[in-house]
Design an enzyme around this catalytic site. Structure first.
Site, PDB file in Angstrom:
ATOM      1  N   ARG A 184      85.362 112.251  24.723  1.00  0.00           N
ATOM      2  CA  ARG A 184      83.935 112.041  24.449  1.00  0.00           C
ATOM      3  C   ARG A 184      83.054 112.771  25.474  1.00  0.00           C
ATOM      4  O   ARG A 184      82.021 112.249  25.914  1.00  0.00           O
ATOM      5  CB  ARG A 184      83.566 110.543  24.455  1.00  0.00           C
ATOM      6  CG  ARG A 184      84.296 109.690  23.435  1.00  0.00           C
ATOM      7  CD  ARG A 184      83.809 109.968  22.011  1.00  0.00           C
ATOM      8  NE  ARG A 184      84.318 109.019  21.057  1.00  0.00           N
ATOM      9  CZ  ARG A 184      85.494 109.140  20.424  1.00  0.00           C
ATOM     10  NH1 ARG A 184      86.275 110.170  20.653  1.00  0.00           N
ATOM     11  NH2 ARG A 184      85.856 108.231  19.536  1.00  0.00           N
ATOM     12  N   SER A 212      80.828 103.167  18.133  1.00  0.00           N
ATOM     13  CA  SER A 212      81.223 102.544  19.412  1.00  0.00           C
ATOM     14  C   SER A 212      80.073 102.696  20.405  1.00  0.00           C
ATOM     15  O   SER A 212      79.591 103.814  20.621  1.00  0.00           O
ATOM     16  CB  SER A 212      82.443 103.252  20.001  1.00  0.00           C
ATOM     17  OG  SER A 212      83.538 103.174  19.128  1.00  0.00           O
ATOM     18  N   GLU A 256      78.390 105.219  25.314  1.00  0.00           N
ATOM     19  CA  GLU A 256      78.709 106.458  24.585  1.00  0.00           C
ATOM     20  C   GLU A 256      77.469 107.187  24.042  1.00  0.00           C
ATOM     21  O   GLU A 256      77.347 108.393  24.254  1.00  0.00           O
ATOM     22  CB  GLU A 256      79.681 106.154  23.431  1.00  0.00           C
ATOM     23  CG  GLU A 256      80.138 107.445  22.770  1.00  0.00           C
ATOM     24  CD  GLU A 256      80.923 107.213  21.495  1.00  0.00           C
ATOM     25  OE1 GLU A 256      82.093 106.835  21.578  1.00  0.00           O
ATOM     26  OE2 GLU A 256      80.372 107.447  20.406  1.00  0.00           O
TER      27      GLU A 256
END
Ligand code: FAD
Ligand code: EPU
Length: 341
Positions: free
Chosen positions: A166, A242, A337
């Site tokens: 990520r 998420s 995130e």
């Protein structure tokens, strides 16, 4: 100049968390020359610039005091055929899932595990999107850029993108000074299944006849089915997927956690040990909890939902409370995130 600039625009329908922030200015761009025009205008007026795809990984904690550019650069063009490999250049404004479906229809495989991830192609390199054992970097050849300050065009190879879990250079050195205008993919013209993920394996085992040959389309269907059964659709309940990254920990840290929590969920992916943040959040008692219209999802504790269409500040207040609690209970710092503005 043909740009249409709107003033004082609500961003609620341009972010999947549906927070009611406002942008001072907003425009939609459908070609690279239009993107140049939007950037020149921002430079002349000294406005910060934010490029937005579908806003599915963006949280507005504040109003945006600058120019929001909705990127709608289209196009899917084969640029090279190299035996078993094919290179295809895709406009940053193409819808990610539609591109994945199109690639499979052409007989090009690789992206099937990444089906149904919301958003546009141009945002995918930003966090090296990943799901079900595959990450974008495995199939990305290069990225075409437009530098905000100079208006110059550039290109980065896969290595220069510095991809991680990520993560990429676009979150660091290039943030927020480069706009992605196109992504070139390198896909396979043969099919190599990547079905290490238990849920995918189980789904295929129950649906396929023993004599049936597995194809990329079977995997695509399995991923779509699993995702629909697990994750809330932002159209029904606003969310950004998420909300936290799964923490990467050392073997020692995992062993010490296991002494207190033998049932802790961890897994290994590409040489890293990750903990399931959803498990930590659920174990700490946050699943289903709500505050000021913001709620930890009832089925997936890693997803913060915004059924009350509350402000970004309310979302962040719940997120920070979760972070503090996880730090206290497990000595783990959860990293957010989505990109926060
Ligand atoms: P946006 O939210 O519009 O933008 C995200 C960031 O990228 C912002 O900082 C923006 O400024 C920047 N950006 C956007 N376009 C450009 C561009 N052209 N040039 C430069 N910067 C740009 N992610 C995963 O990795 N795996 C998943 O499985 C996954 N599942 C999800 C499920 C749900 C239900 C939701 C809501 C989200 C999920 N996500 C997942 C997160 C999200 O889908 C991805 O991060 C996606 O790539 C975001 O695309 P977007 O166009 O909506 O980006
Ligand atoms: N779990 C719980 N409680 C929950 C949900 C899950 O304890 O409420 C545990 C279960 O044991 C489960 C484990 O957590 O086995 C992992 O859950 P899941 O398979 O749903 O995956 P995840 O770790 O929560 C990650 C990605 C997703 C990606 C899926 C599939 C991150 C931050 N998230 O989620 O990506 O789709 O794996 O690969 O890495 C996103 O980034 O927005 C995203 C949705």
């Amino acid at each position: 100049m043909s740009l249409h600039i709107q003033q004082n625009v609500s961003l609620q329908s341009f972010n999947t968390m549906a927070v009611p922030a406002q942008a001072d200015y907003l425009t939609t761009v459908t070609s690279v020359p239009e993107m140049h025009d939007a950037l020149s205008l921002a430079r002349r007026q000294n406005l910060p610039v934010l490029v937005l795809g579908e806003g599915s990984n963006t949280l507005f904690e504040h109003d945006y005091k600058g120019l929001v550019i909705l990127n709608r650069l289209r196009g899917m063009d084969v640029v090279e055929e190299l035996g078993d490999l094919i290179r295809v250049k895709v406009g940053a404004g193409e819808n990610w899932h539609r591109w994945v479906a199109h690639s499979l229809k052409q007989g090009w495989s690789g992206l099937e595990n990444l089906a149904l991830i919301p958003g546009l192609v141009g945002a995918a390199p930003m966090q090296n999107i990943g799901a079900y054992g595959v990450e974008l970097e495995q199939y990305l050849h290069s990225v075409e850029l437009l530098y905000v300050d100079s208006g110059e065009i550039g290109e980065l190879s896969r290595e220069q993108c510095e991809f991680g879990y990520r993560d990429s250079v676009f979150k660091h050195r290039h943030a927020p000074r480069a706009i992605i205008t196109a992504v070139t993919f390198e896909l396979n013209t043969y099919f190599e299944p990547q079905i290490t993920y238990p849920a995918v394996k189980e789904y295929l085992q129950t649906r396929m006849r023993p004599s049936q040959e597995l194809t990329a389309l079977h995997v695509f269907d399995a991923i779509c089915h699993i995702r629909r059964s697990k994750l809330p659709s932002p159209r029904e309940i606003p969310n950004s997927g998420s909300f936290f990254k799964n923490p990467v920990v050392s073997e020692e840290k995992l062993a010490s956690l296991r002494e207190h929590y033998p049932e802790i969920v961890s897994y290994e992916h590409r040489g890293q040990i990750k903990l399931a943040a959803a498990w930590l959040i659920e174990r700490a008692g946050w699943k289903r909890r709500q505050r000021d219209g913001v709620q930890v999802h009832k089925d997936q504790a890693l997803v913060i939902t915004n059924p009350g269409r509350a402000s970004g500040a309310s979302v962040m207040s719940l997120a920070r409370a979760i972070q503090e609690d996880i730090a206290k209970q497990f000595r783990i710092q959860l990293e957010i995130e989505p990109r926060i503005y």
